[in-house]
Motif scaffolding. Structure first.
Motif, PDB file in Angstrom:
ATOM      1  N   GLU A  10       0.827  -1.206   0.000  1.00 15.32           N
ATOM      2  CA  GLU A  10       0.000   0.000   0.000  1.00 15.32           C
ATOM      3  C   GLU A  10       0.864   1.259   0.000  1.00 15.32           C
ATOM      4  N   THR A  11       1.918   1.256   0.802  1.00 11.92           N
ATOM      5  CA  THR A  11       2.816   2.408   0.861  1.00 11.92           C
ATOM      6  C   THR A  11       3.535   2.602  -0.464  1.00 11.92           C
ATOM      7  N   ALA A  12       4.007   1.515  -1.060  1.00  8.28           N
ATOM      8  CA  ALA A  12       4.689   1.612  -2.352  1.00  8.28           C
ATOM      9  C   ALA A  12       3.735   2.101  -3.441  1.00  8.28           C
ATOM     10  N   LEU A  13       2.521   1.624  -3.424  1.00 15.87           N
ATOM     11  CA  LEU A  13       1.536   2.053  -4.416  1.00 15.87           C
ATOM     12  C   LEU A  13       1.211   3.544  -4.257  1.00 15.87           C
ATOM     13  N   ALA A  14       1.052   3.991  -3.023  1.00 16.62           N
ATOM     14  CA  ALA A  14       0.782   5.415  -2.792  1.00 16.62           C
ATOM     15  C   ALA A  14       1.949   6.275  -3.258  1.00 16.62           C
ATOM     16  N   ALA A  15       3.168   5.854  -2.957  1.00 15.14           N
ATOM     17  CA  ALA A  15       4.345   6.609  -3.402  1.00 15.14           C
ATOM     18  C   ALA A  15       4.420   6.623  -4.928  1.00 15.14           C
ATOM     19  N   PHE A  16       4.095   5.507  -5.558  1.00 12.69           N
ATOM     20  CA  PHE A  16       4.095   5.421  -7.019  1.00 12.69           C
ATOM     21  C   PHE A  16       3.097   6.401  -7.616  1.00 12.69           C
TER      22      PHE A  16
END
Length: 72
Positions: A10-16
């Motif tokens: 979820e964190t990686a997707l938000a940063a992306f």
């Protein structure tokens, strides 16, 4: 373990979505400024302090009224 992986995803997707220029155009987002990040740091610190204090009370006084109330 699955929950940790989900949080990382979820964190990686938000940063992306927030920081990749192509996604900014597609989803009409903008990167978060450093000033905005700095404004949230005191709030994060207070939240961490409160959570650690809650856990300390539960460990120290597990059978008291406060220990039981904070455990729920």
């Amino acid at each position: 373990m699955v929950l940790n992986a989900a949080l990382l995803f979820e964190t990686a997707l938000a940063a992306f979505v927030i920081y990749v220029p192509f996604m900014n155009d597609v989803l009409q987002t903008a990167p978060v400024s450093w000033y905005s990040w700095l404004c949230t740091l005191p709030v994060i610190g207070v939240m961490l302090l409160m959570e650690e204090t809650r856990k300390r009370i539960i460990r120290t006084y597990p059978d008291t009224k406060w220990g039981k109330a904070l455990l729920a």
